[in-house]
Design an enzyme around this catalytic site. Structure first.
Site, PDB file in Angstrom:
ATOM      1  N   ASP A 453     131.723   3.148  -9.430  1.00  0.00           N
ATOM      2  CA  ASP A 453     131.618   1.914 -10.210  1.00  0.00           C
ATOM      3  C   ASP A 453     130.168   1.652 -10.606  1.00  0.00           C
ATOM      4  O   ASP A 453     129.226   2.200 -10.014  1.00  0.00           O
ATOM      5  CB  ASP A 453     132.153   0.740  -9.376  1.00  0.00           C
ATOM      6  CG  ASP A 453     132.715  -0.385 -10.235  1.00  0.00           C
ATOM      7  OD1 ASP A 453     132.441  -0.415 -11.450  1.00  0.00           O
ATOM      8  OD2 ASP A 453     133.430  -1.245  -9.682  1.00  0.00           O
ATOM      9  N   ASP A 523     139.085  -4.316 -15.892  1.00  0.00           N
ATOM     10  CA  ASP A 523     139.391  -5.088 -14.689  1.00  0.00           C
ATOM     11  C   ASP A 523     140.520  -6.075 -14.926  1.00  0.00           C
ATOM     12  O   ASP A 523     141.017  -6.691 -13.978  1.00  0.00           O
ATOM     13  CB  ASP A 523     138.147  -5.855 -14.220  1.00  0.00           C
ATOM     14  CG  ASP A 523     137.150  -4.959 -13.505  1.00  0.00           C
ATOM     15  OD1 ASP A 523     137.523  -3.833 -13.131  1.00  0.00           O
ATOM     16  OD2 ASP A 523     135.998  -5.389 -13.313  1.00  0.00           O
TER      17      ASP A 523
END
Length: 706
Positions: A453, A523
């Site tokens: 990430d 997300d």
């Protein structure tokens, strides 16, 4: 008419790059400039030499041909977006690049050599023909053979020219965090339309992909020119329509704050910019790009595992017992890979501390990580874990030891985003630190999957004076080191699969996908929002890399309630994941979810390795439909979605695509209704869309009858 991928016609000074269905022509003008001639359906190249004639208009537009240069520098009468802009040691900022020679290293590769007429600066313009997918890869190498450094102000990977249309429409994607890949259409008027990122990575606000048509193309028909740039840092694509009716698309690393010094005897090579043409509309464009990614970009052809990720269930409250409870529930659903997200390391109890300290938290895992891994494997699942190697919390042991490792300007306090700073990955010692801790992690534990990430943009991109290296671009170096780290980790741990994530879909491009097995595209896991995000994503990128999760209802982002059938159908259109807090699911919900997981495994190969046809879109109607067709055309899967019920709405028939007209197909709708229909009827008469209620959805399966 030549059948070779690359042909040089000496009498007319023309090059032809030929794919399965297209011709790409450019040639050498008498003054040595290299001019684009044609790009489209296959033609007889030998009859096109006349298009190289000089064209001028006035002293204000003395060299109109330079608007369609195949590659050129800023200088002379060139006022269009340049391919190369440079400053020499003596202060001269003018380039005069002319054809020097060419070579054909292999049947599908061409290198055209350009050279300045005074300075020892050369440009190699590289082409690679991907004939089966009607694509051409392009990139350039700039070689400094001067005795002095040359400052490169701007260097693009390629210039694409589109000509002969009355109107030009640009299709691209835009968005933001949790709303990536939103499709947009813009009719181009004279001037420039700039798509770019200045944020240090690919970015959620735009993506380095474009499509050009005449405003009339649709999913199934129409001429479309398109391309995608493979770079995961600052990038720029300029679509420039001139007053003489040309459109040129120039793309490469962004020149904003991006100049660098090319030392004597060194070279710079740009990222790859791939381009293509089709007369089959946006659908065929996407299928060509998807096939190219399968065959030439994505590092593996493995089918995506059904995964469970613990983030939404626990966030930072990670404990071994809590993870074991989730793992046992996940195994009952048929999950194949269990992933622990943020919160397993250092003093990581929130996003305010611990990032950079990549040691297992002894309080959360008193017996180490292996206790959890062992049970996950006993349950029949692989184990995966989340990392964010490029960032650091100021409240961390790493930052206290090495505050000089972050990007910083000496008179400025660094901006904290998500309570973290960004490591200067361009420093050799930072690169070594990341590679070493990742190697130790993957060597110490049986980990099969890494979710990598990056939750912040680049700010204050300065280098501590101790590490200053004159002439280097920190923007470029960071990305190069990311690539090198991923390449080395893949070499050392070939069994480990990697997912690219940057707060969702902010680092997905053809550069990153050469190293990543899969991509986390947003997300936002709301299944309705995901339909728009996933549709935009598939215009450029393959569903084979697209990860989609089933999460909570009502959804935490927008409070929308959706049935489990809709949530699973939306998430089964790529790699299937589950991210809900399954500890709260009832026995009935667990049983329903298990059935969907089993169904997904049956259709997974068709979804991930087949061809995608976007049949209906919520951008234009009240329904959406997406068809996946297996490579042998014997199986197909169709997902249909209804936005909301309208009284008195006409009955819609869904016309499928790509089937064999004379073959009979067994059709099942939601594993219940059974029909037998010819491919011709399915494609031309269609299936009635029998969707009812708000947020209705159905899964249709087709199997050819032998």
């Amino acid at each position: 008419m030549s059948s070779l991928p690359i042909t040089y016609l000496e009498h007319s000074q023309l090059f032809e790059l030929r794919t399965s269905k297209t011709s790409y022509l450019f040639g050498i003008r008498p003054n040595g400039s290299v001019q684009h001639v044609y790009w489209g359906e296959q033609v007889e190249a030998s009859e096109c030499g006349y298009r190289l004639k000089n064209r001028g208009h006035s002293s204000f537009d003395a060299e109109v041909n330079r608007e369609i240069e195949e590659f050129g520098g800023w200088g002379g009468c060139n006022y269009a977006e340049p391919g190369l802009k440079a400053t020499f040691q003596d202060g001269v900022r003018d380039l005069k690049l002319a054809f020097a020679n060419f070579e054909i290293p292999s049947d599908d590769e061409l290198v055209v050599h350009l050279a300045d007429d005074h300075y020892s600066l050369r440009v190699e313009v590289h082409y690679r023909v991907i004939a089966e997918h009607d694509l051409i890869e392009r990139y350039v190498t700039v070689v400094n053979e001067e005795e002095h450094p040359v400052r490169i102000e701007q260097v693009m990977a390629a210039i694409w020219s589109v000509q002969g249309q009355r109107d030009y429409r640009l299709t691209h994607v835009t968005g933001r965090w949790a709303g990536e890949y939103q499709l947009r259409e813009t009719m181009l008027s004279e001037g420039k339309k700039v798509l770019e990122s200045r944020r240090g990575f690919t970015g959620p606000h735009a993506n380095p992909w474009f499509a050009i048509d005449n405003g009339k193309a649709d999913e199934a028909s129409g001429k479309v020119w398109f391309g995608a740039l493979g770079w995961s840092g600052n990038w720029k694509i300029v679509a420039e329509k001139t007053t003489f009716g040309h459109v040129r698309i120039v793309g490469g690393i962004n020149d904003f704050d991006g100049s660098f010094v090319l030392q004597p005897g060194t070279a710079y090579t740009s990222p790859v910019f791939v381009g293509g043409y089709t007369s089959g509309g946006f659908g065929e464009m996407s299928r060509l790009l998807h096939g190219y990614q399968h065959d030439h970009v994505i590092p593996t052809d493995k089918l995506r595992k059904v995964l469970y990720n613990s983030w939404e269930a626990t966030e930072f409250e990670v404990t071994v017992q809590g993870q074991l409870e989730l793992a046992r529930r996940a195994a009952k659903l048929g999950v194949e890979r269990f992933v622990v997200d943020d919160g397993w390391f250092g003093a990581r109890h929130s996003d305010r501390a611990g990032l950079g300290d990549w040691q297992v938290n002894a309080e959360k895992f008193p017996n180490g990580l292996q206790e959890l891994i062992d049970e996950v494997k006993e349950l029949g699942m692989e184990f995966g874990i989340w990392v964010e190697p490029e960032s650091v919390n100021p409240d961390s042991d790493l930052f206290r030891r090495h505050p000089e490792w972050v990007y910083q300007f000496p008179t400025r306090e660094g901006t904290q985003l998500r309570n973290q700073l960004l490591l200067n990955l361009g420093l050799p010692e930072v690169k070594a630190f990341v590679l070493d801790f990742m190697t130790e992690l993957l060597s110490s534990y049986d980990i099969s999957f890494i979710k990598w990430d990056m939750n912040r943009t680049v700010t204050e991109p300065g280098v501590h004076p101790r590490y200053q290296q004159a002439g280097e671009s920190v923007w470029i170096k960071h990305v190069q080191h990311v690539y090198e780290i991923w390449a080395e980790l893949r070499r050392r741990f070939p069994h480990v699969e990697f997912e690219t994530c940057a707060g969702g879909g902010a680092r997905i491009d053809l550069g990153m996908l050469r190293y990543a097995d899969q991509a986390w595209i947003s997300d936002n896991t709301d299944a309705r929002d995901r339909l728009s995000i996933q549709e935009g994503f598939t215009y450029a990128y393959s569903p084979a890399v697209m990860m989609c999760w089933v999460t909570e209802s009502p959804h935490g982002f927008n409070g929308r309630s959706l049935p489990m059938s809709y949530r699973f159908h939306s998430s089964m259109m790529g790699g299937l994941g589950i991210g809900a807090n399954i500890r709260h699911w009832s026995p009935e919900e667990m049983a329903e979810a298990k059935r969907y997981v089993e169904l997904y495994k049956e259709i997974r190969a068709t979804v991930l390795q087949g061809s995608l046809y976007r049949l209906e879109s919520l951008r234009y109607s009240n329904t959406a439909a997406y068809q996946y067709l297996s490579q042998d055309r014997k199986e197909s899967v169709v997902f249909t979605f209804l936005q909301s019920q309208h009284f008195g709405a006409e009955e819609r028939h869904l016309q499928l695509q790509g089937l064999d007209a004379g073959v009979k197909y067994e059709v099942t709708i939601d594993e219940q209704e059974l029909l037998v229909l010819h491919g011709s009827n399915l494609m031309h008469v269609g299936l009635p869309l029998q969707l009812r209620g708000d947020y209705g959805s159905k899964l249709i399966r087709l199997k050819a009858i032998q």
